[in-house]
Write a protein that holds these residues in place. Sequence first.
Motif, PDB file in Angstrom:
ATOM      1  N   TYR A  86      -1.813  -1.928  -4.016  1.00 22.96           N
ATOM      2  CA  TYR A  86      -1.393  -2.352  -5.348  1.00 22.96           C
ATOM      3  C   TYR A  86      -0.663  -3.679  -5.228  1.00 22.96           C
ATOM      4  N   SER A 103       0.842  -1.188   0.000  1.00 22.40           N
ATOM      5  CA  SER A 103       0.000   0.000   0.000  1.00 22.40           C
ATOM      6  C   SER A 103       0.880   1.242   0.000  1.00 22.40           C
ATOM      7  N   ASP A 104       0.347   2.299  -0.560  1.00 19.21           N
ATOM      8  CA  ASP A 104       0.991   3.600  -0.508  1.00 19.21           C
ATOM      9  C   ASP A 104      -0.100   4.644  -0.382  1.00 19.21           C
ATOM     10  N   SER A 105       0.232   5.887  -0.582  1.00 18.78           N
ATOM     11  CA  SER A 105      -0.763   6.949  -0.408  1.00 18.78           C
ATOM     12  C   SER A 105      -1.909   6.859  -1.408  1.00 18.78           C
ATOM     13  N   ASN A 106      -1.737   6.089  -2.487  1.00 22.40           N
ATOM     14  CA  ASN A 106      -2.787   5.913  -3.492  1.00 22.40           C
ATOM     15  C   ASN A 106      -3.678   4.705  -3.211  1.00 22.40           C
ATOM     16  N   GLY A 107      -3.348   3.897  -2.220  1.00 21.58           N
ATOM     17  CA  GLY A 107      -4.145   2.712  -1.896  1.00 21.58           C
ATOM     18  C   GLY A 107      -3.313   1.441  -2.023  1.00 21.58           C
TER      19      GLY A 107
END
Length: 65
Positions: A62, A56-60
């Motif tokens: 993946y 996960s990262d700040s975009n959700g």
Amino acid sequence: MKNLTVRNEAKDIPCKSDVDGKAAGNHTHPAATQSAAGLMSAADKKKLDGGYLVKSDSNGLYVEY
């Protein structure tokens, strides 16, 4: 919640129709398998079981291949 009514200065606003037909809070879902969908598709379950890394990262979320 049955027959909930919101009160304000202008009038009573019945909210029953907002929750009619909604699932109960304690309902269940089947587990996803590689051949049958649950809360995810069977194809996604195959990817997860196949050793892909979900991050996960700040975009959700993946999938890292």
